[in-house]
Design a protein around this motif. Sequence first.
Motif, mmCIF file in Angstrom:
data_model
loop_
_atom_site.group_PDB
_atom_site.id
_atom_site.type_symbol
_atom_site.label_atom_id
_atom_site.label_comp_id
_atom_site.label_asym_id
_atom_site.label_seq_id
_atom_site.Cartn_x
_atom_site.Cartn_y
_atom_site.Cartn_z
ATOM 1 N N THR A 70 2.246 11.019 2.172
ATOM 2 C CA THR A 70 1.929 9.627 1.894
ATOM 3 C C THR A 70 0.680 9.575 1.029
ATOM 4 O O THR A 70 -0.110 10.524 1.006
ATOM 5 N N SER A 71 0.492 8.484 0.346
ATOM 6 C CA SER A 71 -0.723 8.295 -0.447
ATOM 7 C C SER A 71 -1.727 7.408 0.276
ATOM 8 O O SER A 71 -2.799 7.103 -0.266
ATOM 9 N N ASP A 72 -1.397 7.004 1.503
ATOM 10 C CA ASP A 72 -2.299 6.154 2.284
ATOM 11 C C ASP A 72 -3.492 6.983 2.761
ATOM 12 O O ASP A 72 -3.340 7.888 3.590
ATOM 13 N N GLN A 74 -5.979 6.414 4.751
ATOM 14 C CA GLN A 74 -6.294 6.349 6.175
ATOM 15 C C GLN A 74 -5.360 7.229 6.995
ATOM 16 O O GLN A 74 -5.793 7.938 7.914
ATOM 17 N N VAL A 75 -4.082 7.181 6.652
ATOM 18 C CA VAL A 75 -3.104 8.010 7.360
ATOM 19 C C VAL A 75 -3.393 9.484 7.112
ATOM 20 O O VAL A 75 -3.359 10.314 8.040
#
Length: 245
Positions: A70-72, A74-75
């Motif tokens: 993912t590019s998130d 926070q994740v």
Amino acid sequence: MNTTWGKFYGVGVGPGDPQLLTLQAVDVLHSVDLVAIPKSKLDRESVAWDIAKIHCPSNARLVELEMPMTSDPQVLTKAWQDGAQTILAELKQGKSVAFITLGDPSLYSTYSYLLNILQEELPQEYIVTVPGITAMAAAAAKINLPLATGDEPLLILPSTEDVGEFLNFPNLVLMKVSRRLPEILTLLEERDRKAVLLTRLGQSGEKIRWEPKPEDFTADKIDYLSLLLVKKDLLGRENSEPEKN
């Protein structure tokens, strides 16, 4: 100094062929107390483990670490922190841990993010990075095509939005091409640049495509484990028959 620390190894397992692990990597996998396996999702298979498992004892202790694609930020940060804490808990008990990763640990690897966190607590002498054969080196060897010769420069890029600025570079390796492959191939076609697409090197689904065309691909057909070698001259190989799917 905490004398109970175990050693932490970041082990590059190469691009896909189990025979391409280094002797040092094999020695480490035989000797550690624990092998840490990164997975994009815990219910999925690990390519790195598929490569490395032949070199590990049958009773090897394993721990799976979820490293989502993912590019998130926070994740991702939470995944790296959770993985690092799992590893640190073992190291503090004096256990040695090998974190396996595709290709080389120092090139576009999750290992780098874990390492940054671990270095905040773990003394440097307890960290060993074991280099691995990169996908681009294996790709060039597979098709007998040098990455660069003489004084030629070589540029390695992820396939980001501004990659078009660099497509005229004499020798270019494009990593992570799955997210933008048709667009990149269109740009290459417009500039009359030659390329070879190599997918899943050393694995059962290996494919080699000379001069791939953008219309041959849609977003759901592009394997994540793909790279492009872009050359000023394909040394007469551009007329070779592409491998059938």
